[in-house]
Design a protein around this motif. Structure first.
Motif, PDB file in Angstrom:
ATOM      1  N   ASP A   1      90.990  49.267  40.156  1.00 41.75           N
ATOM      2  CA  ASP A   1      89.387  49.553  39.963  1.00 41.75           C
ATOM      3  C   ASP A   1      89.373  50.918  39.018  1.00 41.75           C
ATOM      4  O   ASP A   1      88.529  51.239  38.265  1.00 41.75           O
ATOM      5  CB  ASP A   1      88.559  49.659  41.220  1.00 41.75           C
ATOM      6  CG  ASP A   1      88.342  48.163  41.761  1.00 41.75           C
ATOM      7  OD1 ASP A   1      88.456  47.224  41.080  1.00 41.75           O
ATOM      8  OD2 ASP A   1      87.984  48.178  43.000  1.00 41.75           O
ATOM      9  N   TYR A   2      90.223  51.930  39.720  1.00 40.55           N
ATOM     10  CA  TYR A   2      90.194  53.232  38.973  1.00 40.55           C
ATOM     11  C   TYR A   2      90.517  53.110  37.302  1.00 40.55           C
ATOM     12  O   TYR A   2      90.266  53.777  36.600  1.00 40.55           O
ATOM     13  CB  TYR A   2      91.051  54.026  39.583  1.00 40.55           C
ATOM     14  CG  TYR A   2      90.946  55.640  39.365  1.00 40.55           C
ATOM     15  CD1 TYR A   2      89.501  56.112  39.691  1.00 40.55           C
ATOM     16  CD2 TYR A   2      91.674  56.271  38.865  1.00 40.55           C
ATOM     17  CE1 TYR A   2      89.035  57.572  39.407  1.00 40.55           C
ATOM     18  CE2 TYR A   2      91.495  57.705  38.327  1.00 40.55           C
ATOM     19  CZ  TYR A   2      90.319  58.331  38.802  1.00 40.55           C
ATOM     20  OH  TYR A   2      90.170  59.486  38.254  1.00 40.55           O
TER      21      TYR A   2
ATOM     22  N   GLN B   1      90.434  50.555  35.576  1.00 37.78           N
ATOM     23  CA  GLN B   1      88.999  50.088  34.694  1.00 37.78           C
ATOM     24  C   GLN B   1      88.134  50.885  34.516  1.00 37.78           C
ATOM     25  O   GLN B   1      87.390  51.160  33.413  1.00 37.78           O
ATOM     26  CB  GLN B   1      88.439  48.823  35.642  1.00 37.78           C
ATOM     27  CG  GLN B   1      89.166  47.639  35.555  1.00 37.78           C
ATOM     28  CD  GLN B   1      88.493  46.321  36.182  1.00 37.78           C
ATOM     29  OE1 GLN B   1      87.737  46.573  36.940  1.00 37.78           O
ATOM     30  NE2 GLN B   1      88.346  45.417  35.371  1.00 37.78           N
ATOM     31  N   TYR B   2      87.949  51.753  35.706  1.00 36.37           N
ATOM     32  CA  TYR B   2      86.660  52.983  35.491  1.00 36.37           C
ATOM     33  C   TYR B   2      87.275  53.789  34.518  1.00 36.37           C
ATOM     34  O   TYR B   2      86.359  54.385  33.584  1.00 36.37           O
ATOM     35  CB  TYR B   2      86.562  53.690  36.953  1.00 36.37           C
ATOM     36  CG  TYR B   2      85.906  54.801  36.811  1.00 36.37           C
ATOM     37  CD1 TYR B   2      84.404  54.884  36.793  1.00 36.37           C
ATOM     38  CD2 TYR B   2      86.588  56.330  37.008  1.00 36.37           C
ATOM     39  CE1 TYR B   2      83.860  56.161  36.796  1.00 36.37           C
ATOM     40  CE2 TYR B   2      85.789  57.433  36.993  1.00 36.37           C
ATOM     41  CZ  TYR B   2      84.503  57.324  36.592  1.00 36.37           C
ATOM     42  OH  TYR B   2      83.685  58.572  36.671  1.00 36.37           O
ATOM     43  N   LYS B   3      88.632  54.174  34.389  1.00 39.90           N
ATOM     44  CA  LYS B   3      88.912  55.256  33.332  1.00 39.90           C
ATOM     45  C   LYS B   3      89.060  54.442  31.937  1.00 39.90           C
ATOM     46  O   LYS B   3      89.508  54.984  30.892  1.00 39.90           O
ATOM     47  CB  LYS B   3      90.372  55.803  33.711  1.00 39.90           C
ATOM     48  CG  LYS B   3      90.400  56.790  34.915  1.00 39.90           C
ATOM     49  CD  LYS B   3      89.396  57.815  34.802  1.00 39.90           C
ATOM     50  CE  LYS B   3      90.105  59.055  33.921  1.00 39.90           C
ATOM     51  NZ  LYS B   3      89.448  60.244  34.113  1.00 39.90           N
ATOM     52  N   ASN B   4      89.004  53.080  31.854  1.00 46.09           N
ATOM     53  CA  ASN B   4      88.772  52.359  30.803  1.00 46.09           C
ATOM     54  C   ASN B   4      90.086  52.332  29.992  1.00 46.09           C
ATOM     55  O   ASN B   4      90.341  52.350  28.722  1.00 46.09           O
ATOM     56  CB  ASN B   4      87.863  53.038  29.764  1.00 46.09           C
ATOM     57  CG  ASN B   4      87.415  52.052  28.636  1.00 46.09           C
ATOM     58  OD1 ASN B   4      87.380  50.794  28.927  1.00 46.09           O
ATOM     59  ND2 ASN B   4      87.047  52.218  27.378  1.00 46.09           N
TER      60      ASN B   4
END
Length: 225
Positions: free
Chosen positions: A200-201, A203-206
């Motif tokens: 998830d992190y 993804q959050y950081k793209n």
């Protein structure tokens, strides 16, 4: 590097452990993420052996866009072997895995240990040799590439490694063994909860997840295989 520029990360897995298929793969697939799975050729050929993925499961991984790499035939430390034994470890693993319908182009050293002479032998069979730890700038211009082992590092530490790679425009290849809530021997494991939160992190950081071979294809100095 601008905030909206594309950044890459690789999730890699050693030994072909069944927890990677049962726990890591579904979580990655849900997020359209791919990784590289380094497999011990002779162990995978023993289909009755518990605790490792079967050839069918490896093909499922490959068909979903993941990469299958070699982790040698028997997982012996290469610095303890003769040249002839190294050749056998490389050739046998590649042949066995490819006999299951798998494409095998990259290698991960057992125990992460090698030297220039060993590299010269292994490079006859594989496009890259993965070892040790660290980060690297893209595109890759060397045959040997690094891994940062996730085992023994808690979630805040792993997030900090991602933050460092993000801030400095570096490629990070994170290596895993078991993805399980059960206690394991040897190098240990990463819990399913921590692995989920790490994805998830990412993804959050793209970050964009790529296999090792896809990362090599980004380099103008590496032939596209």
């Amino acid at each position: 590097m601008s905030e909206d520029a594309e950044r890459f990360i690789t999730l890699s897995f050693d030994d072909g452990r069944i927890s990677q298929f049962r726990n890591a793969f579904p979580l990655m697939k849900e997020r359209s993420m791919v990784g590289t799975f380094y497999i011990i050729g002779r162990v995978t050929a023993l289909r009755y052996l518990m605790g490792v993925m079967s050839p069918v499961q490896l093909r499922v991984l490959q068909d979903a866009g993941n990469e299958i790499g070699s982790h040698s035939a028997t997982h012996r430390r290469f610095t303890d072997l003769t040249d002839e034994e190294i050749v056998k470890e490389c050739a046998e693993s590649k042949t066995r895995l490819e006999s299951f319908g798998l494409t095998v182009k990259n290698f991960r050293y057992p125990k992460g240990e090698s030297n220039d002479h060993i590299d010269s032998i292994v490079s006859r069979y594989y496009r890259s040799g993965c070892y040790g730890r660290g980060y690297v700038k893209l595109p890759i211009t060397t045959w040997k590439i690094p891994t940062l082992g996730a085992w023994g590092r808690d979630l805040p530490v792993l997030r900090s490694r991602l933050d460092y790679a993000y801030a400095n425009d570096l490629w990070l290849n994170i290596g895993f063994h078991d993805i399980s809530d059960e206690k394991t021997t040897g190098n240990g494991n990463v819990t399913v909860r921590d692995f989920t939160q790490l994805l998830d992190y990412i993804q959050y950081k793209n970050f964009t997840t790529l296999t090792v071979n896809q990362v090599l294809n980004l380099s103008l100095r590496q032939p596209v295989l």
